[in-house]
Design an enzyme around this catalytic site. Structure first.
Site, short mmCIF file in Angstrom:
data_model
loop_
_atom_site.label_atom_id
_atom_site.label_comp_id
_atom_site.label_asym_id
_atom_site.label_seq_id
_atom_site.Cartn_x
_atom_site.Cartn_y
_atom_site.Cartn_z
CE LYS A 160 -1.00 6.13 3.51
NZ LYS A 160 -1.38 5.52 2.23
N GLY B 37 0.80 -1.21 0.00
CA GLY B 37 0.00 0.00 0.00
C GLY B 37 0.83 1.26 0.00
CB THR B 38 1.65 3.87 0.88
OG1 THR B 38 0.87 3.63 2.03
CG2 THR B 38 2.19 5.28 0.97
CB THR B 39 1.87 6.10 -4.29
OG1 THR B 39 1.44 4.84 -4.82
CG2 THR B 39 2.90 6.71 -5.23
CB SER C 150 2.06 -0.59 -3.56
OG SER C 150 1.08 0.41 -3.29
#
Length: 203
Positions: free
Chosen positions: A40, A7-9, A136
């Site tokens: 984040k 997860g996350t960019t 990701s």
């Protein structure tokens, strides 16, 4: 272990007049979306910021530790720690914890004499970058950054490029989505764009 890293960019861009950090707001575990309102990107000091991709708990723990360390540095030295010194401190913390690591990839950004951006892996490896991405959706984001980056880019242009990179990642990466957090760090300090500003820029 791998589940925690899904997860996350996150995206970081050095501009001639500052640095831009951006990240999506989705938190996922495996194929499940756990939250759509996760931050984040974090302020560490007046001219310093961190973005993290990975375990939310580990990111928050590192942020708390770094905030305490930079306050202690201010009290002892009487000024804000430099971006390079914060990156070195973070690298030392991550390397010292490598056998019980902080699960994530971290971007340290800030402005002292000039804007600077560093990326760090969970073992403490550190690289200075003009632009970078983590998480990701990083391959999708990198394609946008490599196509749109130029050495004389300004913060206004950097904001648009960062938003484009996250937006593209959101379309193609199922672990990225649910809005964007975006901050700038300039000579004037740390600033987070509000939701209305971001929505207007995305139109």
């Amino acid at each position: 272990m791998a589940e925690k890293l899904k997860g996350t960019t996150t995206v970081g861009i050095v501009c001639k007049d500052g640095v831009v950090l951006a990240a999506d707001r989705r938190a996922s575990l495996g194929n499940m979306v756990l939250s759509k309102e996760v931050t984040k990107v974090f302020q560490i000091d007046d001219h310093l910021a961190l973005a993290g991709a990975g375990s939310v708990g580990d990111i928050l723990s590192l942020v708390r530790l770094l905030r305490a360390e930079v306050k202690l540095y201010r009290a002892k030295v009487g000024r804000e720690i430099s971006v390079k010194a914060l990156a070195t401190l973070t690298s030392n913390i991550l390397h010292g914890s490598r056998f019980m690591p902080y699960f994530g990839w971290f971007l340290i950004a800030g402005y002292d004499e000039k804007p600077a951006l560093y990326s760090l892996d969970m073992a403490g490896g550190v690289t200075e970058d003009k632009f970078t991405a983590a998480g990701s959706g990083m391959e999708l984001a990198f394609a946008v950054l490599e196509d749109g980056y130029k050495d004389d880019i300004n913060v206004e242009e950097g904001v648009k490029l960062a938003l484009k990179a996250i937006k593209i990642a959101t379309r193609r990466d199922v672990f990225t989505g649910d809005g964007i957090t975006l901050v700038t760090v300039t000579e004037e300090g740390y600033r987070e764009l509000n939701r209305e500003e971001i929505e207007a820029l995305l139109k």
